[in-house]
Structures are given as C-alpha cells and as structure tokens.
Write an enzyme that holds these catalytic residues in place. Structure first.
Site, PDB file in Angstrom:
ATOM      1  N   GLU A  23      13.220  56.454 -14.894  1.00 23.85           N
ATOM      2  CA  GLU A  23      13.609  57.867 -14.722  1.00 23.85           C
ATOM      3  C   GLU A  23      14.669  58.049 -13.628  1.00 23.85           C
ATOM      4  O   GLU A  23      14.565  57.494 -12.545  1.00 23.85           O
ATOM      5  CB  GLU A  23      12.380  58.737 -14.413  1.00 23.85           C
ATOM      6  CG  GLU A  23      11.473  58.241 -13.334  1.00 23.85           C
ATOM      7  CD  GLU A  23      10.327  57.414 -13.864  1.00 23.85           C
ATOM      8  OE1 GLU A  23      10.452  56.817 -14.954  1.00 23.85           O
ATOM      9  OE2 GLU A  23       9.295  57.327 -13.183  1.00 23.85           O
ATOM     10  N   LYS A  53      -0.344  50.751 -13.548  1.00 21.78           N
ATOM     11  CA  LYS A  53      -0.077  49.623 -14.456  1.00 21.78           C
ATOM     12  C   LYS A  53      -1.291  48.738 -14.660  1.00 21.78           C
ATOM     13  O   LYS A  53      -1.522  48.216 -15.731  1.00 21.78           O
ATOM     14  CB  LYS A  53       1.119  48.845 -13.942  1.00 21.78           C
ATOM     15  CG  LYS A  53       0.995  48.301 -12.507  1.00 21.78           C
ATOM     16  CD  LYS A  53       2.330  47.755 -12.015  1.00 21.78           C
ATOM     17  CE  LYS A  53       2.314  47.367 -10.553  1.00 21.78           C
ATOM     18  NZ  LYS A  53       1.334  46.335 -10.216  1.00 21.78           N
ATOM     19  N   ASP A  55       4.173  54.304 -20.668  1.00 22.57           N
ATOM     20  CA  ASP A  55       5.370  54.369 -19.832  1.00 22.57           C
ATOM     21  C   ASP A  55       5.431  53.124 -18.934  1.00 22.57           C
ATOM     22  O   ASP A  55       4.419  52.462 -18.685  1.00 22.57           O
ATOM     23  CB  ASP A  55       5.341  55.640 -18.967  1.00 22.57           C
ATOM     24  CG  ASP A  55       6.673  55.875 -18.256  1.00 22.57           C
ATOM     25  OD1 ASP A  55       6.673  56.535 -17.206  1.00 22.57           O
ATOM     26  OD2 ASP A  55       7.713  55.392 -18.739  1.00 22.57           O
ATOM     27  N   ASN A  56       6.619  52.799 -18.436  1.00 25.91           N
ATOM     28  CA  ASN A  56       6.800  51.779 -17.396  1.00 25.91           C
ATOM     29  C   ASN A  56       6.410  50.363 -17.778  1.00 25.91           C
ATOM     30  O   ASN A  56       5.970  49.580 -16.929  1.00 25.91           O
ATOM     31  CB  ASN A  56       6.011  52.172 -16.129  1.00 25.91           C
ATOM     32  CG  ASN A  56       6.288  53.579 -15.690  1.00 25.91           C
ATOM     33  OD1 ASN A  56       5.388  54.426 -15.673  1.00 25.91           O
ATOM     34  ND2 ASN A  56       7.534  53.849 -15.345  1.00 25.91           N
ATOM     35  N   ASP A  75       0.278  56.622 -18.374  1.00 26.39           N
ATOM     36  CA  ASP A  75       1.294  56.773 -17.330  1.00 26.39           C
ATOM     37  C   ASP A  75       0.643  56.880 -15.958  1.00 26.39           C
ATOM     38  O   ASP A  75       1.127  57.596 -15.078  1.00 26.39           O
ATOM     39  CB  ASP A  75       2.137  58.032 -17.634  1.00 26.39           C
ATOM     40  CG  ASP A  75       3.383  58.137 -16.757  1.00 26.39           C
ATOM     41  OD1 ASP A  75       3.842  59.281 -16.523  1.00 26.39           O
ATOM     42  OD2 ASP A  75       3.882  57.085 -16.291  1.00 26.39           O
TER      43      ASP A  75
HETATM   44  C1  LIG Z   1       6.839  54.564  -7.593  1.00 27.51           C
HETATM   45  C2  LIG Z   1       7.880  53.834  -8.399  1.00 27.51           C
HETATM   46  C3  LIG Z   1       8.973  53.212  -7.771  1.00 27.51           C
HETATM   47  C4  LIG Z   1       9.858  52.644  -8.689  1.00 27.51           C
HETATM   48  C5  LIG Z   1      11.136  51.965  -8.438  1.00 27.51           C
HETATM   49  O1  LIG Z   1      11.363  50.920  -9.020  1.00 27.51           O
HETATM   50  N1  LIG Z   1      12.087  52.517  -7.618  1.00 27.51           N
HETATM   51  C6  LIG Z   1      13.380  51.898  -7.401  1.00 27.51           C
HETATM   52  C7  LIG Z   1      14.485  52.904  -7.683  1.00 27.51           C
HETATM   53  N2  LIG Z   1      14.314  54.112  -6.836  1.00 27.51           N
HETATM   54  C8  LIG Z   1      15.409  55.060  -7.072  1.00 27.51           C
HETATM   55  C9  LIG Z   1      13.017  54.739  -7.177  1.00 27.51           C
HETATM   56  C10 LIG Z   1      11.878  53.797  -6.900  1.00 27.51           C
HETATM   57  S1  LIG Z   1       9.272  52.847 -10.269  1.00 27.51           S
HETATM   58  C11 LIG Z   1       7.895  53.731  -9.781  1.00 27.51           C
HETATM   59  C12 LIG Z   1       6.963  54.318 -10.759  1.00 27.51           C
HETATM   60  C13 LIG Z   1       7.527  54.962 -11.886  1.00 27.51           C
HETATM   61  C14 LIG Z   1       6.692  55.540 -12.824  1.00 27.51           C
HETATM   62  O2  LIG Z   1       7.185  56.175 -13.947  1.00 27.51           O
HETATM   63  C15 LIG Z   1       5.285  55.519 -12.655  1.00 27.51           C
HETATM   64  N3  LIG Z   1       4.484  56.131 -13.587  1.00 27.51           N
HETATM   65  C16 LIG Z   1       3.161  56.123 -13.399  1.00 27.51           C
HETATM   66  N4  LIG Z   1       2.566  55.551 -12.318  1.00 27.51           N
HETATM   67  C17 LIG Z   1       3.288  54.909 -11.370  1.00 27.51           C
HETATM   68  O3  LIG Z   1       2.703  54.383 -10.395  1.00 27.51           O
HETATM   69  C18 LIG Z   1       4.738  54.887 -11.520  1.00 27.51           C
HETATM   70  C19 LIG Z   1       5.580  54.284 -10.565  1.00 27.51           C
HETATM   71 MG   LIG Z   2       5.638  56.620 -15.408  1.00 30.33          MG
END
Ligand SMILES: Cc1cc(C(=O)N2CCN(C)CC2)sc1-c1cc(O)c2nc[nH]c(=O)c2c1
Ligand SMILES: [Mg+2]
Length: 214
Positions: free
Chosen positions: A199, A144, A169-170, A141
C-alpha cells in the site's frame, strides 16, 4: 500524551470526508496515507482487487480478520448485497475504537459487526455468537503468523463451504510463506496470486485468492 496515527487518520476522515459516503471515507484515508502518514490499510491499488473479488463473490456473510482503522471493512461493506453483513475481528482495542468511528462516519455500521479479541479465540464462537453457518468470503489481513492456523481453524469449525473464497493480504510483504505453501499445495484449495504493491509504495506485494473446494 499526544495522538496516535490511527487517531490522526480518524481526525482527517471526520474533517474531510462526507458523512454517510463510504467512497469519500476511502479517498480521504488514501490521501492521508499517501501524502501525510503511511498506514497499513490495504490501500487503493490492492483495494481495487479486493473490490472486484468481493463484487464477484457478492457475499451474504463476510469475515475480516484484522480491522485496524476500518478502511477495508468500509471497502467490503459498501459492496455487500442488501441483508449482507461483515463480521470483523480486531485484537487491539485502540484500533477497534478508531475503526468503529470510521465505519460509523461512512454510514455502513448496520452492515458491520466489529468484535474485539484474538481471532483464535473468537473463530470457534462465530456460530454461537452470531448464528453464522458458513462464510462466503474471508479477508485475512491481521497478523502473518496467524493466517495458517486461522485458516485451519475455520476449516475445523465447519465455517467454510464449497466455494468459500479466502483472500489474503501481504503474502509477499511482510510475507506469509507457510500460509502460501499450504493453500497452494492443499488439494482442498484452488489458489491464485494477484500481483500488486505494498500500500502506497512501489514495493512488491500481492493478494492470494484461495477457493475452498469442500
Ligand atoms: C507495518 C508494515 C510495515 C511494512 C513495510 O514494509 N514498510 C516499508 C515501507 N514503508 C513506507 C512502510 C513500512 S508492511 C507493514 C504491514 C502492511 C500490512 O498491509 C499489514 N496488514 C496487516 N497486518 C500487518 O501487520 C501489516 C503490516
Ligand atoms: Mg495488510
């Protein structure tokens, strides 16, 4: 010189969560991220999938790549058997400083070893630093573009055994296409996708569970 989002998340935990109660720390962070400020914790929906897989594996030794604020560290560590431990690697010192305090507030610091530094440098040191033979469970996590090289590094360092479970994750958002292609096509893994959502949002995301076959 205002506060950062991780610092505001920690303040919410110290204000609202019951000290020594991991479940209340988890609930406080989820409430903060849903109603105050979105943050990149694995979250409640994917968190339940994480819980079920950790409970099934019942790991003595777990590795987490990417601590952030410690939310998934708390989710994992609260489910470990007596004597079980979670080693968690975090590259960003500011995130690590917040995570240490979140983990301590939950009261599970004795089950967790948080190490600051790049996963690519730390993974080859796991045996000498922590006397790790092999990991029973690995939660990816962090970043990527590091999922695939770090999975290969874990193999090369002999840190995986027949049956070790890797949970990533992701795999959809932000997305890890090269990692997915590898674990889904390698004869050394049995892989399965758990569909969920990013999330605290309705955006599709999911977890990939890959069992190392040795
Ligand atoms: C920083 C980020 C922005 C995201 C997104 O699509 N967004 C649109 C929707 N809005 C609401 C939020 C922002 S998803 C995401 C993300 C999420 C994880 O779980 C991560 N886990 C580990 N390491 C990561 O770099 C990591 C990045
Ligand atoms: Mg994550």
């Amino acid at each position: 010189t205002g506060s950062t989002r991780p610092q505001r998340l920690l303040r919410a935990v110290q204000k609202k969560a019951t000290q020594g109660d991991p479940q209340s720390v988890i609930a406080t962070i989820d409430d903060f991220c849903r109603h105050s400020e979105w943050a990149m914790n694995v979250g409640d929906e994917k968190g339940l999938i994480l819980d079920s897989i950790v409970s099934e594996v019942n790991p003595s030794t777990a590795l987490e790549l990417g601590t952030y604020c410690g939310y998934s560290t708390v989710r994992i560590a609260r489910l470990l058997p007596p004597g079980g431990r979670c080693i968690t690697l975090e590259f960003n010192p500011a995130y690590a400083a917040v995570a240490r305090q979140v983990i301590a507030w939950a009261g599970i610091q004795d089950k967790v070893q948080l190490v600051e530094g790049p996963s690519g440098d730390l993974i080859p040191q796991m045996k000498e630093l922590f006397g790790v033979q092999t990991f029973d469970f690995v939660f990816l996590d962090h970043w990527k573009d590091r999922y695939l090289p770090d999975a290969k590094l874990l193999e090369e360092c002999g840190l995986l055994r027949e049956g070790t479970v890797l949970l990533a994750d992701n795999v959809i958002c932000p997305g890890t296409p090269e990692y997915l292609q590898y674990v889904r096509n390698s004869p050394r893994y049995e892989s399965r996708y758990f569909k969920s959502h990013l999330e605290y949002t309705k955006v599709e995301d999911g977890l990939e569970k890959s069992v190392f076959l040795g």
